[in-house]
Structures are given as structure tokens and as C-alpha cells.
Design a protein around this motif. Structure first.
Motif, PDB file in Angstrom:
ATOM      1  N   VAL A   1       4.073   6.465   5.870  1.00  0.00           N
ATOM      2  CA  VAL A   1       3.395   7.235   6.912  1.00  0.00           C
ATOM      3  C   VAL A   1       3.027   8.577   6.291  1.00  0.00           C
ATOM      4  O   VAL A   1       3.882   9.267   5.734  1.00  0.00           O
ATOM      5  N   CYS A   2       1.743   8.896   6.367  1.00  0.00           N
ATOM      6  CA  CYS A   2       1.184  10.027   5.632  1.00  0.00           C
ATOM      7  C   CYS A   2       0.718  11.092   6.625  1.00  0.00           C
ATOM      8  O   CYS A   2       0.475  10.813   7.787  1.00  0.00           O
ATOM      9  N   ARG A   3       0.564  12.312   6.127  1.00  0.00           N
ATOM     10  CA  ARG A   3       0.114  13.399   6.999  1.00  0.00           C
ATOM     11  C   ARG A   3      -1.250  13.096   7.634  1.00  0.00           C
ATOM     12  O   ARG A   3      -1.530  13.530   8.751  1.00  0.00           O
ATOM     13  N   SER A   4      -2.079  12.334   6.941  1.00  0.00           N
ATOM     14  CA  SER A   4      -3.397  11.994   7.525  1.00  0.00           C
ATOM     15  C   SER A   4      -3.241  11.142   8.778  1.00  0.00           C
ATOM     16  O   SER A   4      -4.099  11.175   9.657  1.00  0.00           O
ATOM     17  N   ASP A   5      -2.163  10.342   8.870  1.00  0.00           N
ATOM     18  CA  ASP A   5      -1.910   9.590  10.102  1.00  0.00           C
ATOM     19  C   ASP A   5      -1.654  10.569  11.249  1.00  0.00           C
ATOM     20  O   ASP A   5      -2.161  10.392  12.361  1.00  0.00           O
TER      21      ASP A   5
ATOM     22  N   GLY B   1      -1.888   3.927   9.917  1.00  0.00           N
ATOM     23  CA  GLY B   1      -1.281   3.469   8.662  1.00  0.00           C
ATOM     24  C   GLY B   1      -2.351   3.167   7.621  1.00  0.00           C
ATOM     25  O   GLY B   1      -3.357   2.527   7.916  1.00  0.00           O
ATOM     26  N   HIS B   2      -2.131   3.702   6.399  1.00  0.00           N
ATOM     27  CA  HIS B   2      -3.098   3.441   5.323  1.00  0.00           C
ATOM     28  C   HIS B   2      -2.376   3.471   3.980  1.00  0.00           C
ATOM     29  O   HIS B   2      -2.942   3.840   2.966  1.00  0.00           O
ATOM     30  N   GLU B   3      -1.083   3.099   4.019  1.00  0.00           N
ATOM     31  CA  GLU B   3      -0.282   3.088   2.783  1.00  0.00           C
ATOM     32  C   GLU B   3       0.534   1.802   2.817  1.00  0.00           C
ATOM     33  O   GLU B   3       1.752   1.841   2.976  1.00  0.00           O
TER      34      GLU B   3
ATOM     35  N   GLY C   1      -0.757   3.263  -2.019  1.00  0.00           N
ATOM     36  CA  GLY C   1      -1.905   3.157  -1.128  1.00  0.00           C
ATOM     37  C   GLY C   1      -2.590   4.493  -0.907  1.00  0.00           C
ATOM     38  O   GLY C   1      -3.808   4.555  -0.789  1.00  0.00           O
ATOM     39  N   CYS C   2      -1.801   5.569  -0.824  1.00  0.00           N
ATOM     40  CA  CYS C   2      -2.442   6.881  -0.600  1.00  0.00           C
ATOM     41  C   CYS C   2      -1.767   7.994  -1.389  1.00  0.00           C
ATOM     42  O   CYS C   2      -2.325   8.520  -2.325  1.00  0.00           O
ATOM     43  N   GLY C   3      -0.537   8.362  -0.990  1.00  0.00           N
ATOM     44  CA  GLY C   3       0.075   9.593  -1.503  1.00  0.00           C
ATOM     45  C   GLY C   3       0.200   9.644  -3.015  1.00  0.00           C
ATOM     46  O   GLY C   3      -0.174  10.636  -3.642  1.00  0.00           O
TER      47      GLY C   3
HETATM   48 ZN   LIG Z   1      -2.704   9.364   3.303  1.00  0.00          ZN
END
Ligand SMILES: [Zn+2]
Ligand SMILES: [Zn+2]
Length: 366
Positions: free
Chosen positions: A37-41, A59-61, A167-169
Motif C-alpha cells: 500500500v503506497c502513498r499514492s493510494d 492498489g498498484h503494487e 510494482g511501485c515503491g
Molecule cells: Zn505507488
């Protein structure tokens, strides 16, 4: 399938039954195993993101296994462990065909960012209404249908709860250092903001062979993590601390590279001002749309560079395997980034942790 949906902005996520269609031509159905879970979520939930649209599965990771492939999919097969990358290039625009894949901004990729397939459709629905998966991923769910360009096959030995972070970070942070700034051996680096992405800028700088890596954050727990990942200096930022002074005191004249990993125009300015003449500042964080960055023109005149960075200049099929290889050789730490592991039903606790800002990453095990 069950998914963590955002039905209205500024409300908690609801874990509920969402309809998912079979993959069409060129698409892949992934059964998720883990999602960061990323800050962009959080930015989507707070209605601060240009990619947010309700209803949306956040969710994108994500990482999981290929469950089913649509017609024409040749790169992956059912059972393959995969990471769902942040974006999938279109493969057919002039940029893609020229090899400039990270800068693909075709309609396909723009739709991808908005959670839509190239033709504007989605494979998800809730009570008959279309639902978008965040950036075409929507990984806080049991399943996701993504374009083949958005999945990358990984080695079966890699734990998926670690792999999902690519996936992202991790990709964004490592890519900011290696692809965008191209940090050189023996150089000095400052990282302003050591959350999930900033900690990976620290790792990227270490992998590139930076001699001095200054980590700055308002939380001492983040600085401890940064030290574990390769930072040589931790600088705790309080209300009275001037980051530029602190950096210049340790590296007189300024650092070769400074990274802003928060998304605040004032911090971008501080990062820029902490570079030496001829140095490079990279804005990794994403500031609110319409906000200007105050830069002293005289400092820019001194051969400094200020660079933007979307997702670390990432080319999924090149960068995800590279990250996985670094991890398998022990050069890149992933487990250390996981601050807590949660069930999908407890997904809102991951968002609370983001607001509190103490953990590097929450990973939801699906
Ligand atoms: Zn992200
Ligand atoms: Zn393209």
C-alpha cells in the motif's frame, strides 16, 4: 471476487464482492498473493490524485500468479509468478518503437494510468456499474485483469510479499537513482524524505556506489531504516532544522545529487538548493497539480539541473528483472521495507499507517 473498493472519496475502503470478467485478447488474469500500500493510494482516497476516479479498486503494487491468459498472450502462461508493473508501455507508438519506452505517453498508456483498457473499458463492475482498477492494476483484490505489457514474470523462488514492492515503491526509488539521476560512483547524495520510495533511492544510491548518502526525515525510525539500507548520515528534521544548512554543513559546497521524495514544492526547492554547482536535483515526489516550485534563477544558472521523474523512468521488462536479480544476490533489501503484514479485511489499517507516517510499507497478504 473480493476487492478493496473506494466507493466515495474521503471514506474508508470497503472490502466487497466485485464482478470480474475473463481476460480478452492480449490480457492476463492474475490471482494476487500480495500487495503493498503506497502513498499514492492514500492520495486517491483523499481526492488528491489525477488518477483517482470512483468507484475504484485501489492498489498498484501487486504480485501473484497468472491464472488465465487471453488470446494472443505469449509471454506468460498460467502458473507463472508475476509482478504487476506500474505502467505497461503500448509498444506501438513512435516513442516505444524508438526504444524510448519509459516516455510512452500514448492513449493506451494514458488510459492505463486512468484505470482503463486501451478502448476505454474496464473488466470490473460493482452492482452493474463499471469500476476502474487503480493505474490498471487494482492489486488490493483477489484478482486483476491487466494488459500483458503490465506483467513481468519473476523467478519462482522470490517471495511474492517482497516481489510486490517492485510494482511501485522500489522501482520508482531505484529508478530515480539509476535511470533518472544516473548517480555516479564516489558521488554524494541527499535524500529528502525516507518513506517507502525514499528508502529505495537510498538503496539505489548505494548500489550505484555513492560515497556519501545523507538521509533526511522527520521520523527517527525512518532514519534507522535508511542507515540499514546504506545511508551514511541520518539527519532528523525538526521544525527548527534547515535541511539545506544541515546538508551543506556535512558536504561543503553541496551534494552531487539531491532527491525530493515527498511531493512538496518547498522541499523541492530545498533539494535544489542543497546541490553543488553543476549538481542534479530530482523531484521524485508528486506535488499537487497547479503548484509552482520557487527556484532561485541564479542557482539554476550555475549549471544545476532539476529533473522530473515519473515512476523512476521504469521499463517494466528491463527494470523488474534487474531489481529481482539485485535482491537474489543480496544487494537489494526488500523484507526490511515491510513494516506490517495485514489481511485484506484490515486494509484500512494500512491507510492509517500512511497517515501516521511511521512505517516504510504495509503489505496486504491476499
Ligand atoms: Zn505507488
Ligand atoms: Zn508507446
Amino acid at each position: 471476487m473480493r476487492a478493496a473498493g473506494l466507493e466515495k472519496f474521503h471514506t474508508p475502503l470497503v472490502v466487497e464482492e466485485v464482478e470480474i470478467e475473463e481476460p480478452r485478447a492480449g490480457e492476463v488474469l492474475v490471482r494476487l498473493a500480495a500487495s503493498g500500500v503506497c502513498r499514492s493510494d492514500l492520495h486517491v482516497q483523499e481526492e488528491r490524485s489525477p488518477v483517482g476516479h470512483v468507484p475504484m479498486v485501489l492498489g498498484h503494487e501487486g504480485a501473484g500468479f497468472v491464472e488465465q491468459v487471453g488470446p494472443g498472450v505469449g509471454g506468460v502462461a498460467p502458473g507463472d509468478p508475476v509482478v504487476i508493473a506500474l505502467y505497461g508501455p503500448c509498444g506501438t507508438c513512435d516513442d516505444c518503437r524508438a526504444g524510448d519506452i519509459a516516455d510512452c505517453w500514448s492513449q493506451t498508456r494514458q488510459n492505463n494510468a486512468l484505470g482503463l483498457m486501451p478502448d476505454g473499458s474496464t473488466r470490473l463492475s460493482l452492482r452493474g456499474q463499471p469500476v476502474r482498477p487503480m493505474v490498471g492494476s487494482g492489486s488490493l483484490a483477489e484478482y486483476s485483469v491487466v494488459r500483458e505489457a503490465q506483467v513481468v514474470k519473476i523467478h519462482p523462488e522470490i517471495p511474492l510479499e517482497a516481489a510486490c514492492l517492485a510494482g511501485c515503491g522500489v522501482t520508482t526509488g531505484i529508478g530515480a537513482a539509476l535511470n533518472i539521476a544516473r548517480v555516479e560512483l564516489g558521488s554524494s547524495v541527499a535524500v529528502l524524505g525516507c518513506g517507502g520510495v525514499g528508502l529505495n533511492v537510498v538503496q539505489g544510491a548505494r548500489i550505484a556506489g555513492a560515497r556519501r548518502i545523507l538521509a533526511l526525515d522527520t521520523q527517527s525510525s525512518k532514519l534507522d531504516l535508511a542507515a540499514n539500507l546504506g545511508a551514511t548520515d541520518g539527519i532528523l528534521i525538526g521544525p527548527e532544522t534547515d535541511p539545506v544548512e544541515e546538508i551543506q554543513r556535512r558536504v561543503p559546497g553541496g551534494v552531487d545529487y539531491a532527491f525530493e521524495v515527498i511531493g512538496r514544492p518547498q522541499v523541492v526547492r530545498q533539494a535544489f538548493e542543497s546541490t553543488r554547482a553543476g549538481g542534479t536535483a530530482v523531484m521524485v515526489g508528486s506535488p499537487p497539480a497547479g503548484e509552482s516550485i520557487p527556484i532561485d534563477g541564479r542557482l539554476l544558472f550555475s549549471d544545476r539541473r532539476l529533473l522530473g521523474c515519473t515512476g523512476g523512468g521504469n521499463i517494466p521488462q528491463r527494470d523488474v528483472p534487474r531489481i529481482m536479480d539485485l535482491y537474489r544476490r543480496g544487494e537489494l533489501k526488500l523484507e526490511e521495507l515491510i513494516g506490517q503484514r495485514l489481511e485484506l479485511d484490515d486494509v484500512n489499517r494500512a491507510f492509517e499507517a500512511l497517515v501516521e507516517g511511521e512505517l516504510a510499507r504495509s503489505v496486504v497478504q491476499i
